[in-house]
Motif scaffolding. Structure first.
Motif, mmCIF file in Angstrom:
data_model
loop_
_atom_site.group_PDB
_atom_site.id
_atom_site.type_symbol
_atom_site.label_atom_id
_atom_site.label_comp_id
_atom_site.label_asym_id
_atom_site.label_seq_id
_atom_site.Cartn_x
_atom_site.Cartn_y
_atom_site.Cartn_z
ATOM 1 N N SER A 1 0.837 -1.212 0.000
ATOM 2 C CA SER A 1 0.000 0.000 0.000
ATOM 3 C C SER A 1 0.865 1.252 0.000
ATOM 4 C CB SER A 1 -0.921 0.016 1.212
ATOM 5 O OG SER A 1 -1.782 -1.089 1.198
ATOM 6 N N SER A 2 1.890 1.278 0.836
ATOM 7 C CA SER A 2 2.736 2.477 0.890
ATOM 8 C C SER A 2 3.499 2.673 -0.419
ATOM 9 C CB SER A 2 3.699 2.397 2.070
ATOM 10 O OG SER A 2 4.611 1.331 1.902
ATOM 11 N N LYS A 3 3.938 1.583 -1.048
ATOM 12 C CA LYS A 3 4.606 1.706 -2.351
ATOM 13 C C LYS A 3 3.624 2.192 -3.413
ATOM 14 C CE LYS A 3 8.342 -1.584 -1.728
ATOM 15 N NZ LYS A 3 8.973 -2.815 -2.194
ATOM 16 N N LEU A 4 2.385 1.691 -3.354
ATOM 17 C CA LEU A 4 1.346 2.150 -4.284
ATOM 18 C C LEU A 4 1.095 3.641 -4.126
ATOM 19 C CD1 LEU A 4 -1.380 -0.616 -4.181
ATOM 20 C CD2 LEU A 4 -0.334 0.315 -6.213
ATOM 21 N N GLY B 1 3.077 5.892 -3.005
ATOM 22 C CA GLY B 1 4.222 6.643 -3.507
ATOM 23 C C GLY B 1 4.274 6.680 -5.029
ATOM 24 N N LYS B 2 3.996 5.542 -5.660
ATOM 25 C CA LYS B 2 4.050 5.482 -7.120
ATOM 26 C C LYS B 2 2.911 6.264 -7.766
ATOM 27 C CE LYS B 2 6.458 1.057 -7.294
ATOM 28 N NZ LYS B 2 6.382 -0.367 -7.668
ATOM 29 N N LEU B 3 1.750 6.241 -7.127
ATOM 30 C CA LEU B 3 0.603 6.974 -7.666
ATOM 31 C C LEU B 3 0.570 8.426 -7.178
ATOM 32 C CD1 LEU B 3 -2.208 4.283 -7.336
ATOM 33 C CD2 LEU B 3 -1.118 5.079 -9.431
ATOM 34 N N ARG C 1 -6.213 5.778 0.441
ATOM 35 C CA ARG C 1 -6.684 4.652 -0.370
ATOM 36 C C ARG C 1 -7.700 5.102 -1.411
ATOM 37 N NH1 ARG C 1 -6.491 -0.619 2.901
ATOM 38 N NH2 ARG C 1 -8.247 -1.266 1.649
ATOM 39 N N THR C 2 -8.614 5.957 -1.000
ATOM 40 C CA THR C 2 -9.661 6.411 -1.924
ATOM 41 C C THR C 2 -9.060 7.182 -3.098
ATOM 42 O OG1 THR C 2 -10.029 8.355 -0.545
ATOM 43 C CG2 THR C 2 -11.484 6.456 -0.196
ATOM 44 N N HIS C 3 -8.047 8.014 -2.813
ATOM 45 C CA HIS C 3 -7.392 8.743 -3.904
ATOM 46 C C HIS C 3 -6.634 7.791 -4.825
ATOM 47 C CE1 HIS C 3 -7.407 12.415 -1.032
ATOM 48 N NE2 HIS C 3 -8.478 12.438 -1.820
ATOM 49 N N ALA C 4 -6.033 6.757 -4.246
ATOM 50 C CA ALA C 4 -5.317 5.771 -5.059
ATOM 51 C C ALA C 4 -6.279 5.027 -5.979
ATOM 52 C CB ALA C 4 -4.579 4.785 -4.156
ATOM 53 N N VAL C 5 -7.425 4.660 -5.455
ATOM 54 C CA VAL C 5 -8.422 3.942 -6.260
ATOM 55 C C VAL C 5 -8.951 4.843 -7.370
ATOM 56 C CG1 VAL C 5 -10.715 2.889 -6.195
ATOM 57 C CG2 VAL C 5 -9.046 2.317 -4.439
#
Length: 154
Positions: A128-131, A133-135, A140-144
């Protein structure tokens, strides 16, 4: 003609048959003495062959890698979803990170994601933390949302 052949060669045929019977008897006795003298070694060897073959079979059965197939095309409300491979490669997302991102989009908690993927909770937190950073997001909601906009998840 056959009777003439048998009559002429009767002594040769009797001599050959008696030698064959004696040879068979000698080999049978030799085999019998080998089995009697070395019975423990023969049983131990047979047992070793059985357990070796069982071990090889079990190693092949348990040693096969488990394959995980990620579908690239999904139908949602009559529309096809195709994973944006170029964007995935540009961001450097692994297939496992895409899986974690999809499960986040499904609304699962870290504990549920970990149990579904058979990994520890700390591994999911690392993914999750790598995701994030990459995104370049913090939640979580912003990543999705960003992943859906980039066609990384349906």
């Amino acid at each position: 003609m056959t009777l003439n052949f048998l009559a002429r060669n009767r002594s040769v045929l009797i001599y050959g048959a008696s030698l064959a019977v004696l040879l068979f008897l000698m080999k049978w006795l030799e085999w019998r003495f080998i089995i009697v003298d070395h019975d423990f070694e023969l049983y131990a060897g047979a047992l070793a062959i059985i357990f070796t073959s069982l071990g090889i079979w079990l190693a092949i059965k348990l040693g096969r890698p488990k394959t995980v197939i990620i579908e690239k095309e999904v139908i949602i409300n009559g529309a096809y979803f195709v994973l944006n491979e170029k964007e995935r490669e540009r961001l450097g997302l692994s297939k496992r990170e895409i899986e974690v991102l999809q499960l986040m989009a499904d609304g699962l908690s870290n504990h549920q994601i970990a149990s579904r993927l058979f990994v520890s909770i700390n591994t999911i937190k690392t993914h999750s933390s790598k995701l994030f950073g990459k995104l370049e997001v913090e939640r979580r909601t912003h990543a999705v949302d960003k992943a859906k906009k980039l066609n990384l998840i349906p």
